[in-house]
Design a protein around this motif. Structure first.
Motif, PDB file in Angstrom:
ATOM      1  N   ASN A  80     -45.342 -26.328   6.828  1.00 27.51           N
ATOM      2  CA  ASN A  80     -45.268 -24.870   7.002  1.00 27.51           C
ATOM      3  C   ASN A  80     -43.848 -24.355   6.793  1.00 27.51           C
ATOM      4  O   ASN A  80     -43.647 -23.315   6.163  1.00 27.51           O
ATOM      5  CB  ASN A  80     -45.765 -24.466   8.388  1.00 27.51           C
ATOM      6  CG  ASN A  80     -47.268 -24.490   8.492  1.00 27.51           C
ATOM      7  OD1 ASN A  80     -47.963 -24.284   7.498  1.00 27.51           O
ATOM      8  ND2 ASN A  80     -47.778 -24.766   9.676  1.00 27.51           N
ATOM      9  N   ARG A  81     -42.878 -25.087   7.308  1.00 29.64           N
ATOM     10  CA  ARG A  81     -41.476 -24.682   7.131  1.00 29.64           C
ATOM     11  C   ARG A  81     -41.095 -24.696   5.654  1.00 29.64           C
ATOM     12  O   ARG A  81     -40.438 -23.783   5.178  1.00 29.64           O
ATOM     13  CB  ARG A  81     -40.571 -25.627   7.930  1.00 29.64           C
ATOM     14  CG  ARG A  81     -39.102 -25.430   7.662  1.00 29.64           C
ATOM     15  CD  ARG A  81     -38.379 -25.025   8.923  1.00 29.64           C
ATOM     16  NE  ARG A  81     -36.954 -24.980   8.698  1.00 29.64           N
ATOM     17  CZ  ARG A  81     -36.296 -23.862   8.403  1.00 29.64           C
ATOM     18  NH1 ARG A  81     -36.939 -22.728   8.311  1.00 29.64           N
ATOM     19  NH2 ARG A  81     -34.995 -23.885   8.223  1.00 29.64           N
ATOM     20  N   GLN A  84     -42.587 -21.726   3.915  1.00 28.33           N
ATOM     21  CA  GLN A  84     -41.831 -20.518   4.246  1.00 28.33           C
ATOM     22  C   GLN A  84     -40.511 -20.451   3.480  1.00 28.33           C
ATOM     23  O   GLN A  84     -40.125 -19.396   2.985  1.00 28.33           O
ATOM     24  CB  GLN A  84     -41.557 -20.459   5.749  1.00 28.33           C
ATOM     25  CG  GLN A  84     -42.778 -20.159   6.574  1.00 28.33           C
ATOM     26  CD  GLN A  84     -42.499 -20.281   8.065  1.00 28.33           C
ATOM     27  OE1 GLN A  84     -41.453 -20.757   8.479  1.00 28.33           O
ATOM     28  NE2 GLN A  84     -43.468 -19.846   8.869  1.00 28.33           N
ATOM     29  N   LEU A  85     -39.812 -21.591   3.370  1.00 25.20           N
ATOM     30  CA  LEU A  85     -38.555 -21.621   2.621  1.00 25.20           C
ATOM     31  C   LEU A  85     -38.789 -21.340   1.137  1.00 25.20           C
ATOM     32  O   LEU A  85     -38.008 -20.629   0.507  1.00 25.20           O
ATOM     33  CB  LEU A  85     -37.851 -22.968   2.800  1.00 25.20           C
ATOM     34  CG  LEU A  85     -37.216 -23.200   4.168  1.00 25.20           C
ATOM     35  CD1 LEU A  85     -36.697 -24.627   4.273  1.00 25.20           C
ATOM     36  CD2 LEU A  85     -36.112 -22.204   4.425  1.00 25.20           C
ATOM     37  N   GLY A  87     -41.091 -19.507   0.018  1.00 24.71           N
ATOM     38  CA  GLY A  87     -41.420 -18.090  -0.059  1.00 24.71           C
ATOM     39  C   GLY A  87     -40.205 -17.183  -0.103  1.00 24.71           C
ATOM     40  O   GLY A  87     -40.296 -16.027  -0.521  1.00 24.71           O
ATOM     41  N   ARG A  88     -39.050 -17.699   0.283  1.00 24.62           N
ATOM     42  CA  ARG A  88     -37.818 -16.891   0.287  1.00 24.62           C
ATOM     43  C   ARG A  88     -37.041 -16.983  -1.021  1.00 24.62           C
ATOM     44  O   ARG A  88     -35.980 -16.367  -1.148  1.00 24.62           O
ATOM     45  CB  ARG A  88     -36.931 -17.328   1.440  1.00 24.62           C
ATOM     46  CG  ARG A  88     -37.570 -17.043   2.786  1.00 24.62           C
ATOM     47  CD  ARG A  88     -36.671 -17.444   3.906  1.00 24.62           C
ATOM     48  NE  ARG A  88     -37.369 -17.273   5.167  1.00 24.62           N
ATOM     49  CZ  ARG A  88     -37.130 -17.988   6.241  1.00 24.62           C
ATOM     50  NH1 ARG A  88     -36.191 -18.908   6.211  1.00 24.62           N
ATOM     51  NH2 ARG A  88     -37.803 -17.788   7.344  1.00 24.62           N
ATOM     52  N   GLU A 113     -50.046 -16.430   3.204  1.00 26.26           N
ATOM     53  CA  GLU A 113     -49.263 -15.415   3.899  1.00 26.26           C
ATOM     54  C   GLU A 113     -48.239 -14.806   2.947  1.00 26.26           C
ATOM     55  O   GLU A 113     -47.907 -15.380   1.924  1.00 26.26           O
ATOM     56  CB  GLU A 113     -48.546 -16.056   5.090  1.00 26.26           C
ATOM     57  CG  GLU A 113     -49.509 -16.655   6.107  1.00 26.26           C
ATOM     58  CD  GLU A 113     -48.790 -17.383   7.218  1.00 26.26           C
ATOM     59  OE1 GLU A 113     -47.552 -17.282   7.297  1.00 26.26           O
ATOM     60  OE2 GLU A 113     -49.464 -18.059   7.992  1.00 26.26           O
ATOM     61  N   TYR A 116     -46.352 -14.444  -0.610  1.00 26.96           N
ATOM     62  CA  TYR A 116     -47.165 -14.974  -1.699  1.00 26.96           C
ATOM     63  C   TYR A 116     -48.341 -14.067  -2.013  1.00 26.96           C
ATOM     64  O   TYR A 116     -48.944 -13.478  -1.128  1.00 26.96           O
ATOM     65  CB  TYR A 116     -47.727 -16.347  -1.331  1.00 26.96           C
ATOM     66  CG  TYR A 116     -46.701 -17.415  -1.138  1.00 26.96           C
ATOM     67  CD1 TYR A 116     -46.107 -18.022  -2.226  1.00 26.96           C
ATOM     68  CD2 TYR A 116     -46.332 -17.834   0.127  1.00 26.96           C
ATOM     69  CE1 TYR A 116     -45.174 -19.023  -2.065  1.00 26.96           C
ATOM     70  CE2 TYR A 116     -45.398 -18.836   0.304  1.00 26.96           C
ATOM     71  CZ  TYR A 116     -44.830 -19.422  -0.790  1.00 26.96           C
ATOM     72  OH  TYR A 116     -43.898 -20.404  -0.619  1.00 26.96           O
TER      73      TYR A 116
END
Length: 173
Positions: A80-81, A84-85, A87-88, A113, A116
């Protein structure tokens, strides 16, 4: 030869010699290619032209580079981390962020989420890409899948490659 003439010749040689060597290194006798490249992902050779395989309008808009992330069905906290990274990456491009889009190709039942957008490729595209869950692929604005990253690739490496491509590519500007 007097001292001034010798100095002039040495100055001309100092400027002409590197240009001559560079030209010679690109001739058929001394063709030189570097052993390493600056990219951190694996180049896909030949590129996979997604528009030729099916409906790829989401990735081939002619303006934006696409970071396609294959989201796994089961994701632990480390996964998950990483998602998320990844996604940035778009935000990290600063003024060039409009030239990048983030797409998630979710495995069955996995939620997507922000930032995306969800994308489910056609069967022909999915089999051509052959992306394992958790892997990442870069797609150019023309819809060509051109670079692939392993499941355990560092998101910073993807970000650096995207920044390098945006800096030097005129496609999609």
């Amino acid at each position: 030869m007097n001292k001034r003439r010798l100095q002039l010749v040495l100055i001309v040689v100092a400027f002409a010699l590197p240009a001559l060597l560079a030209t010679l290194m690109q001739t058929r006798w001394f063709h030189w290619e570097p052993e390493t490249t600056r990219n951190r992902g694996e180049l896909i050779k030949p590129v996979i032209a997604l528009p030729a395989l099916g409906d790829a309008a989401a990735v081939a808009d002619g303006h934006r580079w696409t970071v396609l992330v294959r989201v796994p069905a089961q994701c632990d906290p480390g996964c998950n981390r990483r998602i998320q990274l990844l996604g940035r990456i778009r935000e990290a491009q600063g003024k060039e962020m409009d030239r990048v889009q983030m797409l998630a190709w979710p495995a069955s039942g996995s939620p997507v989420e922000a930032p995306y957008a969800s994308w489910q490729p056609a069967e022909a595209i999915a089999s051509a890409l052959n992306l394992p869950e958790g892997a990442v692929v870069l797609i150019d604005p023309l819809g060509n899948a051109m670079m692939r990253y392993r499941i355990d690739a560092d998101p910073t490496d993807v970000r650096k490659d995207v920044a390098h491509l945006l800096r030097w590519s005129k496609v999609g500007t």
